[in-house]
Design a protein around this motif. Structure first.
Motif, PDB file in Angstrom:
ATOM      1  N   ASP A  86       0.849  -1.190   0.000  1.00  9.96           N
ATOM      2  CA  ASP A  86       0.000   0.000   0.000  1.00  9.96           C
ATOM      3  C   ASP A  86       0.887   1.243   0.000  1.00  9.96           C
ATOM      4  OD1 ASP A  86      -1.951   1.880   0.204  1.00  9.96           O
ATOM      5  OD2 ASP A  86      -2.824   1.153   2.090  1.00  9.96           O
ATOM      6  N   GLN A  87       1.069   1.828  -1.168  1.00  5.63           N
ATOM      7  CA  GLN A  87       1.935   3.000  -1.260  1.00  5.63           C
ATOM      8  C   GLN A  87       1.347   4.220  -0.565  1.00  5.63           C
ATOM      9  OE1 GLN A  87       3.295   3.842  -5.235  1.00  5.63           O
ATOM     10  NE2 GLN A  87       3.611   1.699  -5.754  1.00  5.63           N
ATOM     11  N   ASP A  88       0.016   4.266  -0.456  1.00  2.00           N
ATOM     12  CA  ASP A  88      -0.615   5.431   0.171  1.00  2.00           C
ATOM     13  C   ASP A  88      -0.300   5.509   1.660  1.00  2.00           C
ATOM     14  OD1 ASP A  88      -1.721   6.105  -2.265  1.00  2.00           O
ATOM     15  OD2 ASP A  88      -3.578   4.994  -1.895  1.00  2.00           O
ATOM     16  N   GLN A  89      -0.044   4.358   2.275  1.00  2.54           N
ATOM     17  CA  GLN A  89       0.249   4.337   3.711  1.00  2.54           C
ATOM     18  C   GLN A  89       1.744   4.336   4.008  1.00  2.54           C
ATOM     19  OE1 GLN A  89      -2.103   4.628   6.058  1.00  2.54           O
ATOM     20  NE2 GLN A  89      -3.613   4.779   4.393  1.00  2.54           N
ATOM     21  N   ALA A  90       2.567   4.416   2.967  1.00  2.00           N
ATOM     22  CA  ALA A  90       4.023   4.388   3.159  1.00  2.00           C
ATOM     23  C   ALA A  90       4.606   5.788   3.022  1.00  2.00           C
ATOM     24  CB  ALA A  90       4.668   3.446   2.148  1.00  2.00           C
ATOM     25  N   GLU A  91       5.656   6.053   3.748  1.00  3.34           N
ATOM     26  CA  GLU A  91       6.350   7.329   3.646  1.00  3.34           C
ATOM     27  C   GLU A  91       7.855   7.099   3.716  1.00  3.34           C
ATOM     28  OE1 GLU A  91       5.325   9.893   6.822  1.00  3.34           O
ATOM     29  OE2 GLU A  91       5.647   8.406   8.399  1.00  3.34           O
ATOM     30  N   ILE A  92       8.590   7.920   2.983  1.00  5.11           N
ATOM     31  CA  ILE A  92      10.041   7.811   2.949  1.00  5.11           C
ATOM     32  C   ILE A  92      10.609   8.656   4.083  1.00  5.11           C
ATOM     33  CG2 ILE A  92      12.114   8.257   1.578  1.00  5.11           C
ATOM     34  CD1 ILE A  92      10.428   7.790  -0.916  1.00  5.11           C
ATOM     35  N   VAL A  93      11.236   8.005   5.048  1.00  7.32           N
ATOM     36  CA  VAL A  93      11.750   8.701   6.231  1.00  7.32           C
ATOM     37  C   VAL A  93      13.231   9.029   6.095  1.00  7.32           C
ATOM     38  CG1 VAL A  93       9.994   7.758   7.765  1.00  7.32           C
ATOM     39  CG2 VAL A  93      12.096   6.458   7.369  1.00  7.32           C
ATOM     40  N   THR A  94      13.938   8.361   5.219  1.00 10.97           N
ATOM     41  CA  THR A  94      15.340   8.678   4.938  1.00 10.97           C
ATOM     42  C   THR A  94      15.530   8.675   3.434  1.00 10.97           C
ATOM     43  OG1 THR A  94      16.111   7.648   6.983  1.00 10.97           O
ATOM     44  CG2 THR A  94      17.752   8.040   5.273  1.00 10.97           C
ATOM     45  N   LYS A  95      16.109   9.734   2.909  1.00 11.11           N
ATOM     46  CA  LYS A  95      16.291   9.861   1.474  1.00 11.11           C
ATOM     47  C   LYS A  95      17.653   9.328   1.035  1.00 11.11           C
ATOM     48  CE  LYS A  95      13.192  13.749   0.566  1.00 11.11           C
ATOM     49  NZ  LYS A  95      12.413  13.018  -0.458  1.00 11.11           N
ATOM     50  N   PHE A  96      17.811   9.224  -0.255  1.00 15.46           N
ATOM     51  CA  PHE A  96      19.093   8.857  -0.867  1.00 15.46           C
ATOM     52  C   PHE A  96      19.986  10.096  -0.891  1.00 15.46           C
ATOM     53  CE2 PHE A  96      21.805   8.692  -4.615  1.00 15.46           C
ATOM     54  CZ  PHE A  96      22.365   7.430  -4.538  1.00 15.46           C
ATOM     55  N   PHE A  97      21.247   9.930  -0.463  1.00 19.34           N
ATOM     56  CA  PHE A  97      22.135  11.093  -0.424  1.00 19.34           C
ATOM     57  C   PHE A  97      22.610  11.424  -1.840  1.00 19.34           C
ATOM     58  CE2 PHE A  97      25.956  13.558   0.041  1.00 19.34           C
ATOM     59  CZ  PHE A  97      25.662  14.399   1.117  1.00 19.34           C
ATOM     60  N   ASP A  98      22.293  12.655  -2.253  1.00 17.19           N
ATOM     61  CA  ASP A  98      22.661  13.128  -3.587  1.00 17.19           C
ATOM     62  C   ASP A  98      23.416  14.437  -3.424  1.00 17.19           C
ATOM     63  OD1 ASP A  98      22.907  13.921  -6.190  1.00 17.19           O
ATOM     64  OD2 ASP A  98      20.788  13.715  -6.707  1.00 17.19           O
ATOM     65  N   TYR A  99      24.626  14.489  -3.977  1.00 18.90           N
ATOM     66  CA  TYR A  99      25.428  15.707  -3.859  1.00 18.90           C
ATOM     67  C   TYR A  99      24.789  16.888  -4.581  1.00 18.90           C
ATOM     68  CZ  TYR A  99      29.277  12.986  -1.867  1.00 18.90           C
ATOM     69  OH  TYR A  99      30.042  12.195  -1.047  1.00 18.90           O
ATOM     70  N   ASN A 100      23.910  16.605  -5.528  1.00 22.98           N
ATOM     71  CA  ASN A 100      23.252  17.690  -6.262  1.00 22.98           C
ATOM     72  C   ASN A 100      21.930  18.117  -5.638  1.00 22.98           C
ATOM     73  OD1 ASN A 100      25.279  17.689  -8.283  1.00 22.98           O
ATOM     74  ND2 ASN A 100      24.281  15.962  -9.319  1.00 22.98           N
ATOM     75  N   ALA A 101      21.517  17.458  -4.566  1.00 27.37           N
ATOM     76  CA  ALA A 101      20.255  17.805  -3.918  1.00 27.37           C
ATOM     77  C   ALA A 101      20.425  19.050  -3.058  1.00 27.37           C
ATOM     78  CB  ALA A 101      19.762  16.635  -3.076  1.00 27.37           C
ATOM     79  N   ASP A 102      19.284  19.634  -2.651  1.00 24.80           N
ATOM     80  CA  ASP A 102      19.357  20.813  -1.792  1.00 24.80           C
ATOM     81  C   ASP A 102      19.752  20.397  -0.378  1.00 24.80           C
ATOM     82  OD1 ASP A 102      17.052  19.794  -0.537  1.00 24.80           O
ATOM     83  OD2 ASP A 102      15.750  20.888  -1.912  1.00 24.80           O
ATOM     84  N   GLN A 103      20.025  21.378   0.455  1.00 29.39           N
ATOM     85  CA  GLN A 103      20.564  21.108   1.783  1.00 29.39           C
ATOM     86  C   GLN A 103      19.592  20.299   2.640  1.00 29.39           C
ATOM     87  OE1 GLN A 103      21.785  24.616   3.892  1.00 29.39           O
ATOM     88  NE2 GLN A 103      22.444  23.511   5.718  1.00 29.39           N
ATOM     89  N   GLU A 104      18.300  20.601   2.528  1.00 34.08           N
ATOM     90  CA  GLU A 104      17.319  19.887   3.348  1.00 34.08           C
ATOM     91  C   GLU A 104      17.278  18.406   3.009  1.00 34.08           C
ATOM     92  OE1 GLU A 104      12.528  20.035   4.422  1.00 34.08           O
ATOM     93  OE2 GLU A 104      13.428  21.495   3.040  1.00 34.08           O
ATOM     94  N   ASP A 105      17.276  18.090   1.713  1.00 35.24           N
ATOM     95  CA  ASP A 105      17.256  16.684   1.306  1.00 35.24           C
ATOM     96  C   ASP A 105      18.554  15.978   1.703  1.00 35.24           C
ATOM     97  OD1 ASP A 105      14.734  16.877   0.271  1.00 35.24           O
ATOM     98  OD2 ASP A 105      15.385  17.169  -1.806  1.00 35.24           O
ATOM     99  N   GLN A 106      19.662  16.683   1.635  1.00 38.03           N
ATOM    100  CA  GLN A 106      20.925  16.072   2.058  1.00 38.03           C
ATOM    101  C   GLN A 106      20.912  15.772   3.560  1.00 38.03           C
ATOM    102  OE1 GLN A 106      24.190  18.522   0.776  1.00 38.03           O
ATOM    103  NE2 GLN A 106      24.089  17.810  -1.344  1.00 38.03           N
ATOM    104  N   GLU A 107      20.332  16.672   4.328  1.00 38.81           N
ATOM    105  CA  GLU A 107      20.243  16.433   5.769  1.00 38.81           C
ATOM    106  C   GLU A 107      19.340  15.244   6.073  1.00 38.81           C
ATOM    107  OE1 GLU A 107      18.946  20.097   7.429  1.00 38.81           O
ATOM    108  OE2 GLU A 107      20.888  21.101   7.216  1.00 38.81           O
ATOM    109  N   ASN A 108      18.268  15.104   5.270  1.00 38.53           N
ATOM    110  CA  ASN A 108      17.361  13.966   5.462  1.00 38.53           C
ATOM    111  C   ASN A 108      17.954  12.661   4.934  1.00 38.53           C
ATOM    112  OD1 ASN A 108      15.380  15.570   6.630  1.00 38.53           O
ATOM    113  ND2 ASN A 108      14.400  16.014   4.664  1.00 38.53           N
ATOM    114  N   ALA A 109      19.118  12.733   4.289  1.00 39.93           N
ATOM    115  CA  ALA A 109      19.770  11.542   3.757  1.00 39.93           C
ATOM    116  C   ALA A 109      20.974  11.130   4.600  1.00 39.93           C
ATOM    117  CB  ALA A 109      20.209  11.787   2.312  1.00 39.93           C
ATOM    118  N   LEU A 110      21.083  11.679   5.804  1.00 46.29           N
ATOM    119  CA  LEU A 110      22.168  11.320   6.714  1.00 46.29           C
ATOM    120  C   LEU A 110      21.628  10.423   7.825  1.00 46.29           C
ATOM    121  CD1 LEU A 110      24.025  14.750   7.035  1.00 46.29           C
ATOM    122  CD2 LEU A 110      24.667  12.787   5.617  1.00 46.29           C
TER     123      LEU A 110
END
Length: 286
Positions: A86-110
């Protein structure tokens, strides 16, 4: 008496011939008749070739093998799915670390472990209610490895066509074994907990790899597997291109003029991956 009747008939026809509309009407009538005959003849002439064409299609027709190959290739291109029921009930709590991503996404990927931050090479998925959930195969493939890792939890690795690998860690129960063939959407286990990503509670760590390189799963969900080929080719082209600001010495080694000679290398102690028995765990962050 007969002569009078003949004279009257001739006078009648002569009066008709003298009418202005007589000859145009006669020409139009003749043209209509000729046109009707031509159209009828053409339709009659075209009926025989049509029957022959139908016979050729039904009796002598052989399918084009290239067309069949094209259809089969398209049919084999699966769409990459999020590894949950069920994708509707799932959420991504840690992102993939991307050097080209913005600072917020990078922080969420640590990932914080043992007072040290590590870059995530995949994504962590949890249920909105924090409960355990079924983890499904993102693509059809073969189970190549099932193991229990002291830091990453239970781990399942699937191999797919075209050197694509999907990696599932932090599993609770496991419902497959090495060598099993699974279809897309089949359950491979349930989400669980591990030490490395303990701050995320019950979750599954998911990675996509192509030719040994990790790619951001979020960028390829709901896309065909062929998209990975293009991304992998772009990554190879970028790695082969020299960076601006780097210079090459006569010995073939590259040097960065902005690099500080007194800069100390990053400490490599307390690496949780070194505590695992499998070498693949050293490159995977749950």
């Amino acid at each position: 008496m007969k002569e009078e009747n003949n004279g009257a008939s001739k006078n009648k026809w002569s009066r008709i011939f003298r009418k202005k509309w007589f000859f145009p009407a006669m020409y139009l009538t003749i043209a209509a008749v000729l046109l009707t005959v031509v159209v009828w003849y053409q339709n009659l002439d075209n009926q025989i070739p049509e029957v022959e064409d139908d016979q050729e299609v039904t009796e002598d027709y052989t399918p084009n093998p290239y067309d069949e190959d094209a259809e089969s290739v398209v049919g084999q291109q699966e769409i990459i799915r999020m590894p949950v029921e069920d994708q509707d009930q799932a959420e991504i709590v840690t992102k993939f670390f991307d050097y080209n991503a913005d600072q917020e996404d990078q922080e969420n990927a640590l990932i914080l472990y043992n007072n040290r931050y590590y870059q995530s090479t995949g994504i962590d998925i949890a249920a909105a209610n924090g409960e355990a959930f079924s983890v499904t195969a993102s693509l059809s493939g073969t189970v190549t490895e099932v193991k229990e890792d002291p830091l990453l939890g239970n781990v399942v690795t699937l191999s797919h066509d075209n050197d694509v690998v999907t990696y599932y860690a932090s599993l609770g129960e496991i419902s497959v074994k090495a060598g099993d063939d699974v279809e897309q959407g089949d359950s491979i286990g349930t989400a669980g907990k591990n030490l490395f990503g303990q701050d995320n509670g019950t979750h599954v760590h998911f990675e996509i790899r192509k030719d040994g390189k990790e790619f951001n799963p979020e960028e390829f969900f709901n896309k065909s597997v062929s998209e990975l080929d293009s991304a992998n080719q772009d990554a190879n082209d970028e790695s082969e291109a020299p960076d601006e600001g780097e210079t090459e010495d006569p010995n073939g080694e590259t040097e960065d003029p902005d690099q500080d000679e007194d800069q100390e290398p990053e400490a490599d102690d307390e690496n949780p991956a070194d505590e695992t028995s499998d070498s693949s765990a050293s490159t995977s962050n749950a």
